[in-house]
Design a protein around this motif. Structure first.
Motif, PDB file in Angstrom:
ATOM      1  N   UNK A 179      39.983  -9.340  19.822  1.00 35.25           N
ATOM      2  CA  UNK A 179      39.454  -8.034  20.207  1.00 35.25           C
ATOM      3  C   UNK A 179      38.063  -8.160  20.828  1.00 35.25           C
ATOM      4  N   UNK A 180      37.981  -8.949  21.854  1.00 35.88           N
ATOM      5  CA  UNK A 180      36.692  -9.200  22.499  1.00 35.88           C
ATOM      6  C   UNK A 180      36.202  -8.008  23.316  1.00 35.88           C
ATOM      7  N   UNK A 181      37.097  -7.193  23.787  1.00 36.23           N
ATOM      8  CA  UNK A 181      36.680  -6.083  24.629  1.00 36.23           C
ATOM      9  C   UNK A 181      36.282  -6.549  26.025  1.00 36.23           C
ATOM     10  N   UNK A 182      36.806  -7.678  26.462  1.00 43.83           N
ATOM     11  CA  UNK A 182      36.481  -8.206  27.788  1.00 43.83           C
ATOM     12  C   UNK A 182      37.628  -7.930  28.758  1.00 43.83           C
ATOM     13  N   UNK A 183      37.314  -8.060  30.051  1.00 43.16           N
ATOM     14  CA  UNK A 183      38.328  -7.816  31.087  1.00 43.16           C
ATOM     15  C   UNK A 183      39.320  -8.973  31.116  1.00 43.16           C
ATOM     16  N   UNK A 184      40.569  -8.637  30.957  1.00 44.35           N
ATOM     17  CA  UNK A 184      41.615  -9.659  30.979  1.00 44.35           C
ATOM     18  C   UNK A 184      41.887 -10.085  32.420  1.00 44.35           C
ATOM     19  N   UNK A 185      41.936 -11.393  32.630  1.00 43.24           N
ATOM     20  CA  UNK A 185      42.124 -11.931  33.979  1.00 43.24           C
ATOM     21  C   UNK A 185      43.554 -12.407  34.195  1.00 43.24           C
ATOM     22  N   UNK A 186      44.076 -13.164  33.246  1.00 42.37           N
ATOM     23  CA  UNK A 186      45.409 -13.743  33.429  1.00 42.37           C
ATOM     24  C   UNK A 186      45.951 -14.227  32.103  1.00 42.37           C
TER      25      UNK A 186
ATOM     26  N   UNK B 146      43.298 -15.295  29.359  1.00 46.45           N
ATOM     27  CA  UNK B 146      41.977 -15.555  29.938  1.00 46.45           C
ATOM     28  C   UNK B 146      41.237 -14.249  30.251  1.00 46.45           C
ATOM     29  N   UNK B 147      39.911 -14.278  30.075  1.00 48.18           N
ATOM     30  CA  UNK B 147      39.058 -13.101  30.271  1.00 48.18           C
ATOM     31  C   UNK B 147      37.801 -13.515  31.046  1.00 48.18           C
ATOM     32  N   UNK B 148      37.126 -12.447  31.515  1.00 50.23           N
ATOM     33  CA  UNK B 148      35.796 -12.683  32.107  1.00 50.23           C
ATOM     34  C   UNK B 148      34.798 -11.655  31.543  1.00 50.23           C
TER      35      UNK B 148
END
Length: 221
Positions: free
Chosen positions: A205-212, A219-221
């Motif tokens: 539950x990082x709350x980051x934008x999921x990339x792939x 993966x997130x950024x």
């Protein structure tokens, strides 16, 4: 009055006249069939009228064409690697050396090995790209080894030390090849701009934008 010549005189005159005629005839025949004319004809090569005419280029032109610029003949791995197009990621990985000649490459290969060995090549490349992206993000250390050894980031790192690896294993050789592909940017990252990843079986539950989502990682950024 009739002049009467002796028979012997007439015979002599006839003999010398015949002799004179016989001497001149062979000489004329020999001159007519002179071998000089035949020899001259044979000595001169006969060239067909439609034969192509070939001209040899001047020596300075040949020398100029034979010179190859040094910059085109010098072996330059960086130029070759950066301009080589591969049809598949598998081909790009297969073309790489499995030798380690750089500490940064070793740190990246170790990370690929422990974080994604057994994953598809795309998944291994995505892990490598996360580490490389961190070095240029300004939010993490600027070297691969510093990123990998940063406390609390990778569980396989113990006390700032990388574990030993059996380098004869095929999975290790693949990890090194993938690290080379990622370092040379020979294949587009399947997780572009990603800075984080985790295994599918966890939910931080990082709350980051999921990339792939590639292989067993998200993966997130």
């Amino acid at each position: 009055m009739k002049l009467r010549f002796p028979t012997a005189t007439i015979a002599a005159v006839t003999f010398f006249a015949s002799l004179a005629a016989g001497m001149t005839s062979p000489v004329l025949a020999e001159e007519t069939a002179s071998p000089t004319i035949v020899t001259n004809l044979r000595a001169t090569p006969m060239v067909p009228a439609n034969a192509p005419v070939r001209f040899a280029p001047p020596a300075e032109v040949v020398q100029t064409l034979s010179v190859v610029p040094a910059e085109l003949t010098a072996a330059d791995d960086s130029v070759t690697d950066s301009t080589t197009d591969f049809s598949t990621l598998d081909a790009a990985v297969a073309a790489q050396s499995a030798a380690i000649d750089d500490e940064e490459l070793n740190c990246l290969a170790v990370s690929i090995y422990f974080e994604s060995k057994g994953e598809p090549l795309a998944g291994q490349l995505a892990v490598a790209d996360v580490i490389l992206n961190r070095t240029t993000s300004g939010r993490f250390p600027s070297s691969v080894c510093s990123v990998v050894k940063q406390p609390g980031q990778f569980s396989f790192v113990k006390g700032g030390r990388l574990p030993d690896i059996d380098t004869s294993r095929r999975a290790w050789k693949t990890a090194v090849a993938v690290a080379r592909v990622a370092t040379k940017d020979l294949w587009q990252s399947p997780a572009k701009n990603a800075l984080y990843f985790h295994a599918r079986h966890v939910s931080p539950n990082w709350g980051k934008a999921r990339v792939a989502s590639v292989g067993n990682h998200i993966f997130y950024r």
